[in-house]
Design an enzyme around this catalytic site. Structure first.
Site, PDB file in Angstrom:
ATOM      1  N   SER A  26       0.820  -1.222   0.000  1.00  0.00           N
ATOM      2  CA  SER A  26       0.000   0.000   0.000  1.00  0.00           C
ATOM      3  C   SER A  26       0.855   1.275   0.000  1.00  0.00           C
ATOM      4  O   SER A  26       1.848   1.383   0.729  1.00  0.00           O
ATOM      5  CB  SER A  26      -0.915   0.009   1.228  1.00  0.00           C
ATOM      6  OG  SER A  26      -1.586   1.253   1.298  1.00  0.00           O
ATOM      7  N   LYS A  77     -13.615  -4.681   2.415  1.00  0.00           N
ATOM      8  CA  LYS A  77     -14.485  -3.502   2.318  1.00  0.00           C
ATOM      9  C   LYS A  77     -15.952  -3.832   2.593  1.00  0.00           C
ATOM     10  O   LYS A  77     -16.673  -3.033   3.178  1.00  0.00           O
ATOM     11  CB  LYS A  77     -14.354  -2.854   0.935  1.00  0.00           C
ATOM     12  CG  LYS A  77     -13.036  -2.108   0.726  1.00  0.00           C
ATOM     13  CD  LYS A  77     -13.017  -1.423  -0.638  1.00  0.00           C
ATOM     14  CE  LYS A  77     -11.727  -0.677  -0.875  1.00  0.00           C
ATOM     15  NZ  LYS A  77     -11.704   0.025  -2.170  1.00  0.00           N
ATOM     16  N   ASN A  98     -14.487   1.979   3.022  1.00  0.00           N
ATOM     17  CA  ASN A  98     -13.027   2.041   2.868  1.00  0.00           C
ATOM     18  C   ASN A  98     -12.385   2.941   3.922  1.00  0.00           C
ATOM     19  O   ASN A  98     -11.170   3.054   3.973  1.00  0.00           O
ATOM     20  CB  ASN A  98     -12.632   2.503   1.452  1.00  0.00           C
ATOM     21  CG  ASN A  98     -12.671   4.012   1.313  1.00  0.00           C
ATOM     22  OD1 ASN A  98     -13.447   4.683   1.981  1.00  0.00           O
ATOM     23  ND2 ASN A  98     -11.836   4.548   0.447  1.00  0.00           N
ATOM     24  N   ASP A 113     -14.071   6.335  -1.767  1.00  0.00           N
ATOM     25  CA  ASP A 113     -13.775   6.091  -3.191  1.00  0.00           C
ATOM     26  C   ASP A 113     -14.721   6.924  -4.062  1.00  0.00           C
ATOM     27  O   ASP A 113     -14.347   7.383  -5.148  1.00  0.00           O
ATOM     28  CB  ASP A 113     -13.951   4.605  -3.547  1.00  0.00           C
ATOM     29  CG  ASP A 113     -12.781   3.759  -3.067  1.00  0.00           C
ATOM     30  OD1 ASP A 113     -11.692   4.322  -2.811  1.00  0.00           O
ATOM     31  OD2 ASP A 113     -12.952   2.526  -2.932  1.00  0.00           O
ATOM     32  N   GLY A 137     -17.131  -3.082 -15.840  1.00  0.00           N
ATOM     33  CA  GLY A 137     -16.889  -3.886 -14.638  1.00  0.00           C
ATOM     34  C   GLY A 137     -18.112  -3.891 -13.748  1.00  0.00           C
ATOM     35  O   GLY A 137     -19.021  -3.048 -13.905  1.00  0.00           O
ATOM     36  N   ARG A 161     -18.345  -8.344 -18.334  1.00  0.00           N
ATOM     37  CA  ARG A 161     -18.215  -9.566 -19.144  1.00  0.00           C
ATOM     38  C   ARG A 161     -19.192 -10.634 -18.657  1.00  0.00           C
ATOM     39  O   ARG A 161     -19.547 -11.529 -19.405  1.00  0.00           O
ATOM     40  CB  ARG A 161     -16.777 -10.068 -19.132  1.00  0.00           C
ATOM     41  CG  ARG A 161     -16.289 -10.559 -17.785  1.00  0.00           C
ATOM     42  CD  ARG A 161     -14.870 -11.068 -17.883  1.00  0.00           C
ATOM     43  NE  ARG A 161     -14.337 -11.400 -16.572  1.00  0.00           N
ATOM     44  CZ  ARG A 161     -13.088 -11.761 -16.350  1.00  0.00           C
ATOM     45  NH1 ARG A 161     -12.241 -11.832 -17.347  1.00  0.00           N
ATOM     46  NH2 ARG A 161     -12.679 -12.053 -15.131  1.00  0.00           N
TER      47      ARG A 161
HETATM   48  P1  NAP Z   1     -13.349  -6.731  -8.108  1.00  0.00           P
HETATM   49  O1  NAP Z   1     -14.413  -6.467  -7.095  1.00  0.00           O
HETATM   50  O2  NAP Z   1     -12.595  -8.011  -8.067  1.00  0.00           O
HETATM   51  O3  NAP Z   1     -14.011  -6.566  -9.568  1.00  0.00           O
HETATM   52  C1  NAP Z   1     -13.250  -6.727 -10.713  1.00  0.00           C
HETATM   53  C2  NAP Z   1     -14.153  -6.579 -11.939  1.00  0.00           C
HETATM   54  O4  NAP Z   1     -13.287  -6.660 -13.073  1.00  0.00           O
HETATM   55  C3  NAP Z   1     -15.176  -7.701 -12.102  1.00  0.00           C
HETATM   56  O5  NAP Z   1     -16.338  -7.171 -12.699  1.00  0.00           O
HETATM   57  C4  NAP Z   1     -14.446  -8.663 -13.055  1.00  0.00           C
HETATM   58  O6  NAP Z   1     -15.302  -9.483 -13.808  1.00  0.00           O
HETATM   59  C5  NAP Z   1     -13.792  -7.658 -13.979  1.00  0.00           C
HETATM   60  N1  NAP Z   1     -12.667  -8.188 -14.733  1.00  0.00           N
HETATM   61  C6  NAP Z   1     -11.494  -8.668 -14.260  1.00  0.00           C
HETATM   62  N2  NAP Z   1     -10.670  -9.027 -15.285  1.00  0.00           N
HETATM   63  C7  NAP Z   1     -11.365  -8.742 -16.432  1.00  0.00           C
HETATM   64  C8  NAP Z   1     -11.070  -8.866 -17.806  1.00  0.00           C
HETATM   65  N3  NAP Z   1      -9.889  -9.354 -18.233  1.00  0.00           N
HETATM   66  N4  NAP Z   1     -11.991  -8.486 -18.705  1.00  0.00           N
HETATM   67  C9  NAP Z   1     -13.183  -7.973 -18.307  1.00  0.00           C
HETATM   68  N5  NAP Z   1     -13.540  -7.823 -17.005  1.00  0.00           N
HETATM   69  C10 NAP Z   1     -12.625  -8.212 -16.074  1.00  0.00           C
HETATM   70  O7  NAP Z   1     -12.216  -5.588  -8.067  1.00  0.00           O
HETATM   71  P2  NAP Z   1     -12.421  -4.047  -7.646  1.00  0.00           P
HETATM   72  O8  NAP Z   1     -12.127  -3.885  -6.206  1.00  0.00           O
HETATM   73  O9  NAP Z   1     -13.732  -3.615  -8.181  1.00  0.00           O
HETATM   74  O10 NAP Z   1     -11.201  -3.347  -8.436  1.00  0.00           O
HETATM   75  C11 NAP Z   1     -11.241  -3.185  -9.854  1.00  0.00           C
HETATM   76  C12 NAP Z   1     -10.077  -2.291 -10.286  1.00  0.00           C
HETATM   77  O11 NAP Z   1     -10.248  -0.980  -9.746  1.00  0.00           O
HETATM   78  C13 NAP Z   1      -8.704  -2.767  -9.812  1.00  0.00           C
HETATM   79  O12 NAP Z   1      -7.766  -2.554 -10.836  1.00  0.00           O
HETATM   80  C14 NAP Z   1      -8.384  -1.849  -8.644  1.00  0.00           C
HETATM   81  O13 NAP Z   1      -6.989  -1.657  -8.449  1.00  0.00           O
HETATM   82  C15 NAP Z   1      -9.035  -0.566  -9.113  1.00  0.00           C
HETATM   83  N6  NAP Z   1      -9.385   0.344  -8.010  1.00  0.00           N
HETATM   84  C16 NAP Z   1      -8.780   1.571  -8.020  1.00  0.00           C
HETATM   85  C17 NAP Z   1      -9.064   2.481  -7.015  1.00  0.00           C
HETATM   86  C18 NAP Z   1      -8.400   3.825  -7.048  1.00  0.00           C
HETATM   87  O14 NAP Z   1      -8.398   4.526  -6.028  1.00  0.00           O
HETATM   88  N7  NAP Z   1      -7.866   4.238  -8.170  1.00  0.00           N
HETATM   89  C19 NAP Z   1      -9.967   2.144  -5.979  1.00  0.00           C
HETATM   90  C20 NAP Z   1     -10.558   0.875  -6.008  1.00  0.00           C
HETATM   91  C21 NAP Z   1     -10.250  -0.022  -7.031  1.00  0.00           C
HETATM   92  P3  NAP Z   1     -15.719 -10.965 -13.261  1.00  0.00           P
HETATM   93  O15 NAP Z   1     -16.669 -10.740 -12.141  1.00  0.00           O
HETATM   94  O16 NAP Z   1     -16.291 -11.606 -14.442  1.00  0.00           O
HETATM   95  O17 NAP Z   1     -14.418 -11.609 -12.801  1.00  0.00           O
END
Ligand code: NAP
Length: 294
Positions: A26, A77, A98, A113, A137, A161
């Site tokens: 982190s 979370k 968060n 967030d 997503g 997807r």
């Molecule tokens: P999560 O709950 O695991 O959700 C991930 C999502 O991405 C799901 O809908 C998953 O689909 C989809 N996915 C994964 N690989 C894929 C691919 N190759 N093609 C299409 N869809 C795909 O994760 P999250 O916590 O939402 O985080 C998602 C992203 O946001 C991460 O990269 C994280 O680092 C980023 N994020 C950034 C911040 C920031 O402050 N910038 C804050 C939070 C999160 P399935 O359900 O089909 O697997």
């Protein structure tokens, strides 16, 4: 009388931490400790690695050990939500926390967030009201992004997807917002899928999938169907230029990564804990420095 150490930490120093598993990667400790130092606040921010089976005990520990608060990251979370005494509107709508703040005997939980993304859109010059925002997503970040988008756009499209996940997200969020939410299959945004109707009016396309985090290719997207001023916003912050941003550049669209959202969610949490305006530029520099070391 407390004893001052070389680091300036004393028995009076307020402790804040980040609960996660794993959490050693982190950048939040660097960002928040730089902010506390810049404002001369007697706080320290540490990593709180917690085993998933012990998240209940870890949250009780935040209160029992006299911490001022905490951030909460993957995979806790959602699990932390039901353990809070009070919730902010964003945490309630996103069903995820968060940020924790200890307020007397009560544990307050919120989801910064949402504010982080909204503040980053302000920084990117996005108007306060737009017609449409498209979110890719259907996980936790997509839910926060959809809620933030609903505060800004008349229509929010959630494309995943596994479209059934997008439908579940939209059904559960629709009662919380005035914007019209629509769930679609991510494949319907691919070139040749007649995506004009979905992408043509988008002011922003947000990548809230984990695709591209490790440089893996991004699913096909008909980026050229968006308006020339459409912003491609990747929430991935582990790279300066992500595959999703490269896709935008190839279509001559502007893009940004997720570092700004990370910064501004941290700034919003800082303000909850300290009641002081966050020193955003100090935090930004610390985040960038911490990224170079990771
Ligand atoms: P999560 O709950 O695991 O959700 C991930 C999502 O991405 C799901 O809908 C998953 O689909 C989809 N996915 C994964 N690989 C894929 C691919 N190759 N093609 C299409 N869809 C795909 O994760 P999250 O916590 O939402 O985080 C998602 C992203 O946001 C991460 O990269 C994280 O680092 C980023 N994020 C950034 C911040 C920031 O402050 N910038 C804050 C939070 C999160 P399935 O359900 O089909 O697997």
């Amino acid at each position: 009388m407390s004893t001052t150490t070389k680091s300036g930490i004393t028995a009076a120093t307020r402790v804040i931490g980040i609960l996660g598993h794993p959490v050693q990667h982190s950048r939040s400790p660097a960002m928040h400790n730089a902010a506390f130092a810049a404002l001369g606040l007697d706080y320290v921010y540490v990593a709180l690695p917690a085993r998933p089976a012990e998240i209940g005990a870890a949250v009780r520990g935040v209160r029992a050990l006299g911490l001022a608060g905490a951030n909460v990251t993957i995979p806790f979370k959602e699990a932390v939500l039901s353990r809070c005494d009070q919730l902010g509107a964003a945490a309630r709508a996103c069903r995820a926390v968060n940020t924790l703040a200890v307020r007397g005997d009560a544990l307050f939980g919120d989801n910064t967030d949402v504010a982080g993304l909204a503040r980053d859109w302000d920084e990117a010059g996005l108007p306060r009201r737009v017609g449409r925002i498209v979110i890719l997503g259907a996980g936790g970040a997509a839910r926060a992004a959809a809620y933030a988008a609903a505060g800004r756009a008349r229509r929010v499209v959630v494309a995943a997807r596994r479209p059934e996940r997008a439908r579940v997200l939209v059904r559960s969020l629709q009662s919380e917002v005035r914007a019209e939410l629509l769930a679609v299959d991510l494949a319907h945004l691919a070139p040749g899928a007649r995506a004009e109707g979905l992408l043509g009016a988008a002011a922003v396309v947000v990548n809230a999938t984990a695709a591209g985090m490790r440089g893996d290719p991004f699913p096909e997207l008909a980026a050229a169907l968006t308006a020339p001023d459409c912003l491609f916003h990747d929430l991935v912050y582990t790279r300066a230029t992500t595959p999703f941003m490269a896709l935008a550049t190839a279509a001559r669209r502007r893009s940004r990564n997720g570092l700004g959202m990370l910064l501004h969610q941290g700034a919003a949490a800082f303000e909850i804990w300290t009641g002081r305006p966050a020193p955003v530029e100090v935090m930004r520099r610390a985040l960038v420095r911490a990224g170079r070391g990771s």
